[in-house]
Design an enzyme around this catalytic site. Structure first.
Site, PDB file in Angstrom:
ATOM      1  N   LYS A 225      -9.098  -5.866  11.192  1.00 27.04           N
ATOM      2  CA  LYS A 225     -10.053  -4.595  10.486  1.00 27.04           C
ATOM      3  C   LYS A 225     -11.171  -5.582  11.229  1.00 27.04           C
ATOM      4  O   LYS A 225     -12.473  -4.099  11.384  1.00 27.04           O
ATOM      5  CB  LYS A 225     -10.588  -5.511   9.521  1.00 27.04           C
ATOM      6  CG  LYS A 225      -9.205  -5.693   8.471  1.00 27.04           C
ATOM      7  CD  LYS A 225      -9.233  -6.454   7.394  1.00 27.04           C
ATOM      8  CE  LYS A 225      -8.684  -6.127   6.180  1.00 27.04           C
ATOM      9  NZ  LYS A 225      -9.297  -6.625   4.635  1.00 27.04           N
TER      10      LYS A 225
ATOM     11  N   GLY B  23     -12.179 -13.056   6.835  1.00 29.54           N
ATOM     12  CA  GLY B  23     -13.026 -11.592   6.937  1.00 29.54           C
ATOM     13  C   GLY B  23     -12.652 -11.303   5.279  1.00 29.54           C
ATOM     14  O   GLY B  23     -13.840 -10.618   4.824  1.00 29.54           O
TER      15      GLY B  23
ATOM     16  N   ASP C   9     -12.574  -3.378   0.491  1.00 31.43           N
ATOM     17  CA  ASP C   9     -11.936  -5.094  -0.088  1.00 31.43           C
ATOM     18  C   ASP C   9     -12.996  -5.180  -1.394  1.00 31.43           C
ATOM     19  O   ASP C   9     -12.371  -5.668  -2.280  1.00 31.43           O
ATOM     20  CB  ASP C   9     -12.352  -5.557   1.260  1.00 31.43           C
ATOM     21  CG  ASP C   9     -10.574  -5.497   1.959  1.00 31.43           C
ATOM     22  OD1 ASP C   9      -9.912  -5.103   0.769  1.00 31.43           O
ATOM     23  OD2 ASP C   9     -10.366  -5.823   3.109  1.00 31.43           O
TER      24      ASP C   9
ATOM     25  N   TYR D  27      -1.824 -12.565  -3.979  1.00 33.15           N
ATOM     26  CA  TYR D  27      -1.168 -12.370  -4.772  1.00 33.15           C
ATOM     27  C   TYR D  27       0.137 -12.623  -4.532  1.00 33.15           C
ATOM     28  O   TYR D  27       1.313 -11.652  -4.751  1.00 33.15           O
ATOM     29  CB  TYR D  27      -1.662 -11.060  -4.674  1.00 33.15           C
ATOM     30  CG  TYR D  27      -1.106 -10.069  -3.663  1.00 33.15           C
ATOM     31  CD1 TYR D  27      -2.032  -9.677  -2.831  1.00 33.15           C
ATOM     32  CD2 TYR D  27       0.030  -9.427  -3.442  1.00 33.15           C
ATOM     33  CE1 TYR D  27      -2.428  -8.568  -2.210  1.00 33.15           C
ATOM     34  CE2 TYR D  27       0.423  -8.731  -2.018  1.00 33.15           C
ATOM     35  CZ  TYR D  27      -0.804  -8.508  -1.376  1.00 33.15           C
ATOM     36  OH  TYR D  27      -0.934  -7.847  -0.575  1.00 33.15           O
TER      37      TYR D  27
ATOM     38  N   GLY E 227     -13.741 -20.436   1.618  1.00 34.58           N
ATOM     39  CA  GLY E 227     -13.314 -19.240   2.696  1.00 34.58           C
ATOM     40  C   GLY E 227     -14.067 -19.100   3.950  1.00 34.58           C
ATOM     41  O   GLY E 227     -14.923 -18.689   3.397  1.00 34.58           O
ATOM     42  N   ALA E 228     -14.136 -19.573   4.861  1.00 31.96           N
ATOM     43  CA  ALA E 228     -15.524 -18.263   5.094  1.00 31.96           C
ATOM     44  C   ALA E 228     -14.418 -17.138   6.380  1.00 31.96           C
ATOM     45  O   ALA E 228     -14.952 -16.681   7.707  1.00 31.96           O
ATOM     46  CB  ALA E 228     -15.950 -19.727   6.132  1.00 31.96           C
TER      47      ALA E 228
ATOM     48  N   SER F 287       1.137  -1.810   0.224  1.00 30.69           N
ATOM     49  CA  SER F 287       0.381  -0.100  -0.227  1.00 30.69           C
ATOM     50  C   SER F 287       0.798   1.638  -0.069  1.00 30.69           C
ATOM     51  O   SER F 287       0.697   2.032  -0.791  1.00 30.69           O
ATOM     52  CB  SER F 287      -0.867   0.098   1.357  1.00 30.69           C
ATOM     53  OG  SER F 287      -1.900  -1.228   0.878  1.00 30.69           O
TER      54      SER F 287
END
Ligand SMILES: NC(=O)c1ccc[n+]([C@@H]2O[C@H](COP(=O)([O-])OP(=O)(O)OC[C@H]3O[C@@H](n4cnc5c(N)ncnc54)[C@H](OP(=O)(O)O)[C@@H]3O)[C@@H](O)[C@H]2O)c1
Length: 284
Positions: free
Chosen positions: A73, A139, A110, A226, A136-137, A24
């Site tokens: 988050k 965030g 996101d 990534y 997936g489960a 970022s």
């Protein structure tokens, strides 16, 4: 060119732990420099038990705002005085803004990043054409499910190692979500999109187990991971001839609305993807 840093330079940044790997700062500072804005974007890694104190200390607008990454988050959302509908739905905030009056505003970009990556790299995708399969489960999956349903997916199928966690996610989002035990052929044949929102594949390891031969040739496959950019998961999908979208495009896609929220301007046209690829030591 960005003006030299001075007493007037505005500050935004990202907070996480660990945060040193974050791309970022590279993305936002490249945009700031290209736009000639007098601002910097830094990275902050407070001790986990000091996160709340760190955020409270920024009330009043000392810093314009922060992107928030793992593991903060959920706490970031809980600490906010006001939260956007999409951050509440995602159950997490990846963006905090500090108002001069002391309020903290939470948002989550996101899901927007996920949709931006799909639009950029798989423009043929029609999300309304069939269910989306989300693996997936955690965030990231939660934000993805909410964004995909909001964008018109008729149904989301959810597969997770810990099935009870998928059940809890489905119950709390309260939409057309079907929890499946595995990505068996029946769960795959009619899907428009498959998203890996697990950590499987990080660092080059094997991705989620799935046989892309069971998917229709129009199915699009997205991996949020990534590092590396070309995961084994995306490689297998591409060998099957399926269109793919990658996690780096999602990262850039969530950064753009964050930049606008901090600095009040859209990011300038700049090839930040190439900068990130170089930082990741990936070839274009
Ligand atoms: N590209 C982007 O902009 C972007 C943005 C956000 C997140 N991400 C990526 O998305 C991924 C998920 O992030 P998150 O925040 O959701 O993490 P999280 O909350 O920790 O969730 C991790 C998920 O991965 C699953 N998992 C972990 N190890 C597993 C294994 N050995 N076998 C099967 N499943 C496994 C977990 O299943 P259980 O529930 O069974 O533990 C859970 O569903 C990460 O790779 C993250 O870097 C990318």
């Amino acid at each position: 060119m960005r003006p030299p840093i001075s007493a007037k330079t505005r500050i935004a940044g990202v907070v996480g732990a660990p945060v040193r790997h974050s791309l970022s700062p590279l993305i936002h500072n490249a945009w700031l420099e290209s736009a000639g804005l007098d601002a910097v974007y830094a990275a902050f890694e407070p001790p986990a038990d000091r996160f709340a104190a760190f955020i409270d200390g920024l009330r009043g607008g000392v810093v314009l705002g922060l992107n928030v990454t793992v593991p903060f988050k959920e706490t970031a959302l809980a600490m906010a005085d006001e939260a956007s509908a999409r951050s509440k739905r995602a159950g997490a905030a990846n963006l905090l803004r500090f108002e001069p009056d002391g309020r903290v505003l939470a948002d989550n970009t996101d899901g927007e990043g996920l949709l931006a990556a799909l639009a950029a790299q798989a423009p043929s995708l029609d999300l309304t054409a069939g269910p989306a399969l989300v693996l997936g489960a955690g965030g990231a999956a939660r934000g993805a499910v909410a964004a995909l349903l909001d964008a018109g997916a008729p149904k989301v199928r959810l597969v997770n190692r810990t099935q009870s966690r998928a059940g809890a996610l489905a119950a709390s989002l309260n939409g057309p979500i079907e929890v499946c035990a595995s990505a068996a052929p029946a769960a795959l044949s009619d899907v428009a999109l498959i998203v890996n929102a697990t950590t499987l594949g990080l660092g080059g390891g094997a991705g989620p187990e799935i046989d892309f031969a069971d998917a229709a040739p129009t199915t699009v496959v997205m991996d949020m991971v990534y590092r590396p950019l070309r995961t084994q998961f995306l490689g297998a999908a591409a060998r099957r001839g399926l269109a793919t979208a990658d996690g780096l495009e999602m990262l850039i896609g969530q950064a753009a609305p964050s930049f606008e929220a901090f600095f009040g301007a859209r990011p300038p046209a700049l090839d930040v993807r190439s900068l990130c690829l170089r930082a990741l030591q990936e070839t274009p």
